[in-house]
Design a protein around this motif. Structure first.
Motif, PDB file in Angstrom:
ATOM      1  N   ASP A 192       0.844  -1.196   0.000  1.00  0.00           N
ATOM      2  CA  ASP A 192       0.000   0.000   0.000  1.00  0.00           C
ATOM      3  C   ASP A 192       0.880   1.247   0.000  1.00  0.00           C
ATOM      4  O   ASP A 192       1.584   1.527   0.973  1.00  0.00           O
ATOM      5  N   ALA A 193       0.820   2.009  -1.081  1.00  0.00           N
ATOM      6  CA  ALA A 193       1.657   3.205  -1.208  1.00  0.00           C
ATOM      7  C   ALA A 193       1.265   4.290  -0.208  1.00  0.00           C
ATOM      8  O   ALA A 193       2.048   5.218   0.036  1.00  0.00           O
ATOM      9  N   ASN A 194       0.083   4.183   0.384  1.00  0.00           N
ATOM     10  CA  ASN A 194      -0.380   5.192   1.344  1.00  0.00           C
ATOM     11  C   ASN A 194      -0.064   4.825   2.785  1.00  0.00           C
ATOM     12  O   ASN A 194      -0.537   5.491   3.707  1.00  0.00           O
ATOM     13  N   ALA A 195       0.718   3.774   2.976  1.00  0.00           N
ATOM     14  CA  ALA A 195       0.970   3.284   4.327  1.00  0.00           C
ATOM     15  C   ALA A 195       2.457   3.290   4.666  1.00  0.00           C
ATOM     16  O   ALA A 195       3.260   2.651   3.989  1.00  0.00           O
ATOM     17  N   ASP A 196       2.812   4.020   5.721  1.00  0.00           N
ATOM     18  CA  ASP A 196       4.122   3.846   6.358  1.00  0.00           C
ATOM     19  C   ASP A 196       3.934   2.808   7.451  1.00  0.00           C
ATOM     20  O   ASP A 196       3.012   2.919   8.264  1.00  0.00           O
ATOM     21  N   ARG A 197       4.781   1.787   7.483  1.00  0.00           N
ATOM     22  CA  ARG A 197       4.513   0.692   8.408  1.00  0.00           C
ATOM     23  C   ARG A 197       5.752   0.291   9.198  1.00  0.00           C
ATOM     24  O   ARG A 197       6.878   0.498   8.767  1.00  0.00           O
ATOM     25  N   LEU A 198       5.465  -0.308  10.354  1.00  0.00           N
ATOM     26  CA  LEU A 198       6.516  -0.771  11.249  1.00  0.00           C
ATOM     27  C   LEU A 198       5.978  -1.964  12.026  1.00  0.00           C
ATOM     28  O   LEU A 198       4.875  -1.903  12.568  1.00  0.00           O
ATOM     29  N   ILE A 199       6.744  -3.046  12.068  1.00  0.00           N
ATOM     30  CA  ILE A 199       6.381  -4.197  12.886  1.00  0.00           C
ATOM     31  C   ILE A 199       7.206  -4.176  14.165  1.00  0.00           C
ATOM     32  O   ILE A 199       8.431  -4.099  14.118  1.00  0.00           O
ATOM     33  N   LEU A 200       6.511  -4.229  15.298  1.00  0.00           N
ATOM     34  CA  LEU A 200       7.169  -4.275  16.602  1.00  0.00           C
ATOM     35  C   LEU A 200       7.112  -5.693  17.146  1.00  0.00           C
ATOM     36  O   LEU A 200       6.065  -6.347  17.094  1.00  0.00           O
ATOM     37  N   THR A 201       8.214  -6.151  17.688  1.00  0.00           N
ATOM     38  CA  THR A 201       8.277  -7.493  18.258  1.00  0.00           C
ATOM     39  C   THR A 201       7.870  -7.447  19.735  1.00  0.00           C
ATOM     40  O   THR A 201       8.595  -7.896  20.623  1.00  0.00           O
ATOM     41  N   VAL A 202       6.705  -6.897  19.975  1.00  0.00           N
ATOM     42  CA  VAL A 202       6.117  -6.831  21.313  1.00  0.00           C
ATOM     43  C   VAL A 202       5.074  -7.931  21.423  1.00  0.00           C
ATOM     44  O   VAL A 202       4.213  -8.066  20.545  1.00  0.00           O
ATOM     45  N   ARG A 203       5.201  -8.736  22.467  1.00  0.00           N
ATOM     46  CA  ARG A 203       4.249  -9.806  22.728  1.00  0.00           C
ATOM     47  C   ARG A 203       4.080 -10.689  21.490  1.00  0.00           C
ATOM     48  O   ARG A 203       5.000 -11.376  21.114  1.00  0.00           O
ATOM     49  N   ASP A 204       2.931 -10.656  20.821  1.00  0.00           N
ATOM     50  CA  ASP A 204       2.685 -11.535  19.676  1.00  0.00           C
ATOM     51  C   ASP A 204       2.818 -10.783  18.351  1.00  0.00           C
ATOM     52  O   ASP A 204       2.322 -11.240  17.330  1.00  0.00           O
ATOM     53  N   GLY A 205       3.507  -9.650  18.375  1.00  0.00           N
ATOM     54  CA  GLY A 205       3.744  -8.887  17.159  1.00  0.00           C
ATOM     55  C   GLY A 205       2.679  -7.844  16.909  1.00  0.00           C
ATOM     56  O   GLY A 205       1.481  -8.141  16.916  1.00  0.00           O
ATOM     57  N   LEU A 206       3.087  -6.602  16.718  1.00  0.00           N
ATOM     58  CA  LEU A 206       2.181  -5.503  16.396  1.00  0.00           C
ATOM     59  C   LEU A 206       2.616  -4.868  15.087  1.00  0.00           C
ATOM     60  O   LEU A 206       3.794  -4.557  14.901  1.00  0.00           O
ATOM     61  N   LEU A 207       1.664  -4.683  14.173  1.00  0.00           N
ATOM     62  CA  LEU A 207       1.914  -3.955  12.934  1.00  0.00           C
ATOM     63  C   LEU A 207       1.336  -2.564  13.076  1.00  0.00           C
ATOM     64  O   LEU A 207       0.142  -2.400  13.295  1.00  0.00           O
ATOM     65  N   LEU A 208       2.203  -1.557  12.987  1.00  0.00           N
ATOM     66  CA  LEU A 208       1.780  -0.164  13.063  1.00  0.00           C
ATOM     67  C   LEU A 208       1.796   0.441  11.678  1.00  0.00           C
ATOM     68  O   LEU A 208       2.751   0.266  10.922  1.00  0.00           O
ATOM     69  N   VAL A 209       0.714   1.146  11.340  1.00  0.00           N
ATOM     70  CA  VAL A 209       0.584   1.778  10.035  1.00  0.00           C
ATOM     71  C   VAL A 209       0.184   3.231  10.218  1.00  0.00           C
ATOM     72  O   VAL A 209      -0.817   3.529  10.892  1.00  0.00           O
ATOM     73  N   ILE A 210       0.950   4.130   9.639  1.00  0.00           N
ATOM     74  CA  ILE A 210       0.564   5.545   9.584  1.00  0.00           C
ATOM     75  C   ILE A 210       0.101   5.845   8.166  1.00  0.00           C
ATOM     76  O   ILE A 210       0.816   5.576   7.195  1.00  0.00           O
ATOM     77  N   LYS A 211      -1.094   6.386   8.052  1.00  0.00           N
ATOM     78  CA  LYS A 211      -1.624   6.735   6.735  1.00  0.00           C
ATOM     79  C   LYS A 211      -0.957   8.025   6.254  1.00  0.00           C
ATOM     80  O   LYS A 211      -0.922   9.021   6.965  1.00  0.00           O
ATOM     81  N   LYS A 212      -0.420   7.975   5.054  1.00  0.00           N
ATOM     82  CA  LYS A 212       0.246   9.158   4.497  1.00  0.00           C
ATOM     83  C   LYS A 212      -0.784  10.238   4.142  1.00  0.00           C
ATOM     84  O   LYS A 212      -1.938   9.942   3.881  1.00  0.00           O
TER      85      LYS A 212
END
Length: 212
Positions: A192-212
């Motif tokens: 998705d070209a409108n998504a800045d994303r980051l995966i955090l290795t917290v607990r069972d994994g969190l995917l964070l997405v900031i909408k551009k």
């Protein structure tokens, strides 16, 4: 599969800011009485959700998957005074428990608990979302993402939980429905070209997405 060293988890739990008395009581009751208590966000992840909410100071928050209400109350900690949190839960027994927990909170007037299927309810909510937390049926993540992203503000944050699904997603040969769906979802977000994303290795994994 143990994804995080137990000693590291214990250290993080010990030195992170404490949760409120209400959150502690919800966590204790859930651990004691619920057969799927592992679904609770828990202390450290809860503090992360609260931190992110406080940084964003959202007016409109959407949560998919209420469970016993713990994560919703964490997300409320950063709400603007006139803000609203809308949380969706499909299971009646969880709705009853969560509503009881919400009723004892200072955020009770800001929380709107919806009982039903998220795919039906999301289109009925006419808000522009500042913060979204997805922690529900894993096969529905991609569909929820497609419904939510057009309704998020630029700079809004979406958080998806259980991205590793107990480590099963990391096994490329595991094509069971949940890990396969989460793998596909993660790939969709990455494309998705409108998504800045980051995966955090917290607990069972969190995917964070900031909408551009």
């Amino acid at each position: 599969m143990e994804l995080i060293n137990a000693a590291a988890e214990a250290f993080a739990d010990k030195y992170s800011s404490p949760e409120s008395e209400l959150l502690s009581a919800i966590a204790e009751a859930t651990q004691k009485n619920h057969p799927k208590a592992h679904m609770l966000s828990g202390h450290v992840q809860g503090r992360l959700l609260a931190f992110l909410s406080r940084l964003i100071t959202p007016k409109y928050v959407l949560e998919i998957g209420t469970f016993t209400g713990y994560s919703a109350l964490c997300l409320c900690e950063g709400l603007k005074n006139d803000g609203e949190l809308h949380t969706i839960e499909s299971r009646e027994e969880e709705v009853l428990t969560a509503q009881q927990n919400f009723n004892t909170s200072t955020y009770s007037h800001q929380i709107h608990l919806h009982h039903g299927q998220a795919a039906d309810i999301i289109p009925q909510l006419n808000m522009t979302w500042d913060l979204v937390f997805i922690d529900a049926d894993k096969t529905g993540y991609a569909a929820y993402y497609d419904l939510i992203m057009p309704r998020m503000r630029s700079g809004g944050l979406l958080i998806a939980d259980n991205i590793f699904f107990h480590g099963q997603v990391l096994d490329e040969n595991n094509n069971a429905k949940n890990p396969a769906a989460l793998r596909e979802f993660t790939q969709r977000v990455a494309a998705d070209a409108n998504a800045d994303r980051l995966i955090l290795t917290v607990r069972d994994g969190l995917l964070l997405v900031i909408k551009k």
